[in-house]
Design an enzyme around this catalytic site. Structure first.
Site, PDB file in Angstrom:
ATOM      1  N   CYS A 107      -7.478  -0.930   1.618  1.00 29.10           N
ATOM      2  CA  CYS A 107      -6.423  -1.444   2.488  1.00 29.10           C
ATOM      3  C   CYS A 107      -6.998  -1.697   3.886  1.00 29.10           C
ATOM      4  O   CYS A 107      -7.622  -0.811   4.471  1.00 29.10           O
ATOM      5  CB  CYS A 107      -5.289  -0.435   2.562  1.00 29.10           C
ATOM      6  SG  CYS A 107      -4.006  -0.887   3.755  1.00 29.10           S
ATOM      7  N   CYS A 116       0.846  -1.192   0.000  1.00 32.30           N
ATOM      8  CA  CYS A 116       0.000   0.000   0.000  1.00 32.30           C
ATOM      9  C   CYS A 116       0.883   1.245   0.000  1.00 32.30           C
ATOM     10  O   CYS A 116       1.758   1.388   0.855  1.00 32.30           O
ATOM     11  CB  CYS A 116      -0.906  -0.004   1.239  1.00 32.30           C
ATOM     12  SG  CYS A 116      -1.877   1.506   1.428  1.00 32.30           S
ATOM     13  N   CYS A 127      -5.092   0.846   6.561  1.00 28.17           N
ATOM     14  CA  CYS A 127      -5.275   2.303   6.617  1.00 28.17           C
ATOM     15  C   CYS A 127      -6.576   2.776   5.981  1.00 28.17           C
ATOM     16  O   CYS A 127      -6.862   3.974   6.005  1.00 28.17           O
ATOM     17  CB  CYS A 127      -4.082   3.020   5.983  1.00 28.17           C
ATOM     18  SG  CYS A 127      -4.039   2.939   4.188  1.00 28.17           S
ATOM     19  N   CYS A 143       0.411   3.312   3.409  1.00 25.93           N
ATOM     20  CA  CYS A 143       0.808   2.850   4.746  1.00 25.93           C
ATOM     21  C   CYS A 143       1.833   1.728   4.762  1.00 25.93           C
ATOM     22  O   CYS A 143       2.297   1.329   5.828  1.00 25.93           O
ATOM     23  CB  CYS A 143      -0.419   2.429   5.552  1.00 25.93           C
ATOM     24  SG  CYS A 143      -1.044   0.790   5.107  1.00 25.93           S
ATOM     25  N   CYS A 176      -8.508  -5.478  -9.497  1.00 24.02           N
ATOM     26  CA  CYS A 176      -8.138  -4.453 -10.472  1.00 24.02           C
ATOM     27  C   CYS A 176      -7.686  -3.225  -9.673  1.00 24.02           C
ATOM     28  O   CYS A 176      -8.514  -2.549  -9.054  1.00 24.02           O
ATOM     29  CB  CYS A 176      -9.350  -4.152 -11.346  1.00 24.02           C
ATOM     30  SG  CYS A 176      -9.053  -2.961 -12.638  1.00 24.02           S
TER      31      CYS A 176
END
Ligand code: FE
Length: 129
Positions: free
Chosen positions: A95, A47, A98, A50, A118
């Site tokens: 995510c 991510c 976060c 984060c 995607c």
């Protein structure tokens, strides 16, 4: 150490305006514009907001959609939410650490899962093995 969620101000400082728009305002980068769409190196995608570990490169496949696509996600790395914007019923991928927007999940992926995550390149950070 106390673990705290980043405030929006901290996300703004850490991310470019384009990254912030995707991750924190649920944006979508233009198809075929992202640097990871045709990226084939072996490693791990994290991510961008984060650092949470999200996808392994060996689950990436060419969906010919214009966005990086994966048929599997790291266990417990993301949460799924209904997204009914734009008169479409889609499943949003965020995510789990976060809460940032990553992309969408579709059921037309390849074996063995049949899933297609995607994902926006701008939401990802790649590190080679
Ligand atoms: Fe995150």
């Amino acid at each position: 150490m106390i673990c705290m969620r980043n405030t929006e101000e901290e996300f703004k400082k850490k991310l470019t305006p384009e990254e912030y728009h995707i991750l924190r305002e649920r944006g979508t980068e233009p198809g075929f514009s992202g640097k990871y769409t045709n990226h084939k190196a072996r490693g791990v995608y994290y991510c961008k907001a984060c650092g949470n570990k999200l996808f392994e490169s060996d689950t990436k496949f060419d969906a010919k959609s214009g966005w990086p696509s994966f048929f599997e996600v790291v266990h417990n790395a993301v949460e799924l939410k209904p997204d009914n914007r734009f008169n479409e019923e889609r499943t949003e991928v965020v995510c789990a650490k976060c809460g940032s927007h990553l992309g969408h999940l579709f059921d037309d992926g390849p074996e063995p899962t049949g899933k297609r995550y995607c994902i926006n390149s701008l939401a990802l950070d790649f590190k080679e093995h």
